[in-house]
Design a protein around this motif. Structure first.
Motif, PDB file in Angstrom:
ATOM      1  N   GLU A  25      31.382  28.843  35.612  1.00 52.36           N
ATOM      2  CA  GLU A  25      30.467  28.161  34.157  1.00 52.36           C
ATOM      3  C   GLU A  25      30.153  29.221  33.359  1.00 52.36           C
ATOM      4  OE1 GLU A  25      29.246  25.708  38.140  1.00 52.36           O
ATOM      5  OE2 GLU A  25      30.136  27.551  37.588  1.00 52.36           O
ATOM      6  N   SER A  26      29.719  30.333  33.862  1.00 51.73           N
ATOM      7  CA  SER A  26      29.229  31.591  32.867  1.00 51.73           C
ATOM      8  C   SER A  26      30.306  32.237  32.323  1.00 51.73           C
ATOM      9  CB  SER A  26      28.424  32.382  33.773  1.00 51.73           C
ATOM     10  OG  SER A  26      29.099  33.010  34.697  1.00 51.73           O
ATOM     11  N   GLY A  27      31.452  32.009  32.792  1.00 40.19           N
ATOM     12  CA  GLY A  27      32.769  33.178  32.445  1.00 40.19           C
ATOM     13  C   GLY A  27      32.621  34.535  32.890  1.00 40.19           C
ATOM     14  N   GLN A  28      31.863  34.487  34.086  1.00 39.36           N
ATOM     15  CA  GLN A  28      31.844  35.844  34.744  1.00 39.36           C
ATOM     16  C   GLN A  28      32.870  36.258  35.475  1.00 39.36           C
ATOM     17  OE1 GLN A  28      28.178  35.459  36.940  1.00 39.36           O
ATOM     18  NE2 GLN A  28      26.799  36.028  35.112  1.00 39.36           N
ATOM     19  N   ASP A  29      33.808  35.071  35.821  1.00 41.28           N
ATOM     20  CA  ASP A  29      35.105  35.270  36.304  1.00 41.28           C
ATOM     21  C   ASP A  29      36.228  36.001  35.698  1.00 41.28           C
ATOM     22  OD1 ASP A  29      35.096  33.012  34.964  1.00 41.28           O
ATOM     23  OD2 ASP A  29      36.954  32.452  35.410  1.00 41.28           O
ATOM     24  N   GLU A  30      35.678  36.390  34.475  1.00 42.22           N
ATOM     25  CA  GLU A  30      36.817  36.905  33.649  1.00 42.22           C
ATOM     26  C   GLU A  30      36.521  38.595  33.843  1.00 42.22           C
ATOM     27  OE1 GLU A  30      35.282  36.309  29.590  1.00 42.22           O
ATOM     28  OE2 GLU A  30      35.957  34.243  29.678  1.00 42.22           O
ATOM     29  N   LEU A  31      35.413  38.992  34.745  1.00 46.92           N
ATOM     30  CA  LEU A  31      35.186  40.272  35.062  1.00 46.92           C
ATOM     31  C   LEU A  31      35.792  40.568  36.353  1.00 46.92           C
ATOM     32  CD1 LEU A  31      31.268  39.988  34.487  1.00 46.92           C
ATOM     33  CD2 LEU A  31      33.192  41.203  32.859  1.00 46.92           C
ATOM     34  N   THR A  32      36.468  39.816  37.011  1.00 49.56           N
ATOM     35  CA  THR A  32      37.080  39.655  38.478  1.00 49.56           C
ATOM     36  C   THR A  32      38.455  39.786  38.360  1.00 49.56           C
ATOM     37  OG1 THR A  32      36.974  37.417  38.817  1.00 49.56           O
ATOM     38  CG2 THR A  32      34.832  38.629  39.133  1.00 49.56           C
ATOM     39  N   ASP A  33      39.125  40.243  39.519  1.00 48.77           N
ATOM     40  CA  ASP A  33      40.451  40.200  39.799  1.00 48.77           C
ATOM     41  C   ASP A  33      40.696  38.958  40.631  1.00 48.77           C
ATOM     42  OD1 ASP A  33      41.330  43.148  38.631  1.00 48.77           O
ATOM     43  OD2 ASP A  33      39.654  43.653  39.959  1.00 48.77           O
ATOM     44  N   ARG A  34      40.033  38.733  41.373  1.00 48.37           N
ATOM     45  CA  ARG A  34      40.251  37.531  42.319  1.00 48.37           C
ATOM     46  C   ARG A  34      38.988  36.846  42.523  1.00 48.37           C
ATOM     47  NH1 ARG A  34      45.167  36.999  44.534  1.00 48.37           N
ATOM     48  NH2 ARG A  34      44.629  35.439  45.683  1.00 48.37           N
ATOM     49  N   THR A  35      38.753  35.493  42.924  1.00 49.01           N
ATOM     50  CA  THR A  35      37.762  34.833  42.945  1.00 49.01           C
ATOM     51  C   THR A  35      37.840  34.273  44.592  1.00 49.01           C
ATOM     52  OG1 THR A  35      38.816  32.718  41.922  1.00 49.01           O
ATOM     53  CG2 THR A  35      37.163  34.149  40.747  1.00 49.01           C
ATOM     54  N   LEU A  36      36.867  34.237  45.218  1.00 53.27           N
ATOM     55  CA  LEU A  36      36.518  33.701  46.557  1.00 53.27           C
ATOM     56  C   LEU A  36      35.413  32.693  46.657  1.00 53.27           C
ATOM     57  CD1 LEU A  36      37.184  33.655  49.504  1.00 53.27           C
ATOM     58  CD2 LEU A  36      35.410  35.736  49.757  1.00 53.27           C
ATOM     59  N   LEU A  37      35.876  31.504  46.859  1.00 52.99           N
ATOM     60  CA  LEU A  37      34.940  30.340  46.822  1.00 52.99           C
ATOM     61  C   LEU A  37      34.768  30.059  48.495  1.00 52.99           C
ATOM     62  CD1 LEU A  37      33.783  27.811  45.953  1.00 52.99           C
ATOM     63  CD2 LEU A  37      35.786  26.479  46.223  1.00 52.99           C
ATOM     64  N   ILE A  38      33.422  29.961  48.687  1.00 52.21           N
ATOM     65  CA  ILE A  38      32.722  29.428  50.033  1.00 52.21           C
ATOM     66  C   ILE A  38      32.655  28.167  49.796  1.00 52.21           C
ATOM     67  CG2 ILE A  38      31.257  29.867  51.904  1.00 52.21           C
ATOM     68  CD1 ILE A  38      32.624  32.513  51.103  1.00 52.21           C
ATOM     69  N   ASP A  39      33.146  27.361  50.675  1.00 50.88           N
ATOM     70  CA  ASP A  39      33.492  25.871  50.239  1.00 50.88           C
ATOM     71  C   ASP A  39      33.009  25.096  51.410  1.00 50.88           C
ATOM     72  OD1 ASP A  39      34.309  23.480  48.723  1.00 50.88           O
ATOM     73  OD2 ASP A  39      36.093  23.372  50.152  1.00 50.88           O
ATOM     74  N   VAL A  40      32.118  24.049  51.216  1.00 54.10           N
ATOM     75  CA  VAL A  40      31.600  23.218  52.118  1.00 54.10           C
ATOM     76  C   VAL A  40      31.733  21.807  51.628  1.00 54.10           C
ATOM     77  CG1 VAL A  40      30.280  24.726  53.400  1.00 54.10           C
ATOM     78  CG2 VAL A  40      29.354  23.652  51.628  1.00 54.10           C
TER      79      VAL A  40
END
Length: 204
Positions: free
Chosen positions: A120-135
């Motif tokens: 939502e914040s666009g902070q994923d643009e700072l990352t190479d990969r994203t890891l979701l802890i999902d429930v």
């Protein structure tokens, strides 16, 4: 951002187990940058950001000890969405700049940016990969109501205000389903740790 190491963005909805996951990665020697902690730090007493907020909202936004009156500010921006936009225009750049600085200082083989609002914040643009802890939402409700002593109605309202689970799943590169035990969560984190170490090594 002149990054030296692989950056993984870790996210998940309320009650998903983000903290348990990031705490485990920390025990493995991985640098953790927590966006929530950064958000508190940038408005600490005496900071430029807090001064800007006080100049805009007036003395009521500051408590007697000089710290931010969060309850008063929450009510203010709840009543006036334009004030929320103004606040975000001041705090978000400050938060992003601090996150970038902390990530650049990381000395571990890869680093993790923990953020509940990563997408939502666009902070994923700072990352190479994203890891979701999902429930599943039912697990979110049960865990959060028990942890925070809130009603299921309150927790349900918080969940509905966040990005839908399916959208997070679609946007994440990697997903850990955390609906069983802490030990199983840690085992899955360890498997991704090995994967990220290899990815970081390949990136050099």
């Amino acid at each position: 951002m002149s990054k030296k190491t692989l950056i993984v963005g870790l996210t998940g909805g309320i009650g998903s187990g983000k903290t348990a996951a990031s705490d485990y990665f920390k025990t493995l020697g991985i640098c953790i940058v927590d966006a929530d902690i950064v958000a508190r730090d940038v408005v600490e007493t005496g900071s430029e950001t807090l001064l800007n907020i006080e100049q805009h909202f007036g003395p009521s936004v500051i408590l007697d000890d000089g710290s931010l009156n969060r309850a008063w500010l929450r009510q203010k921006i709840f009543e006036n969405p334009e004030e929320r936009h103004w606040l975000e225009s001041v705090t978000h750049p400050a938060i992003r700049a601090r996150i970038v600085s902390l990530l650049e200082q990381a000395s571990s083989p890869y680093s993790i940016l923990v953020s509940p609002l990563l997408f939502e914040s666009g902070q994923d643009e700072l990352t190479d990969r994203t890891l979701l802890i999902d429930v599943p939402e039912s697990v979110q409700l049960e865990r959060t109501a028990k942890r925070d002593n809130n009603s299921t109605e309150q927790v349900d309202a918080i969940i509905k205000a966040q990005m839908p689970r399916r959208e997070r799943q679609q946007r994440a590169d990697d997903i850990i389903l955390n609906d069983t035990t802490l030990e199983q969560l840690q085992q899955k984190c360890l498997e991704y740790h090995q994967y990220y170490l290899k990815s970081a090594n390949d990136q050099e």
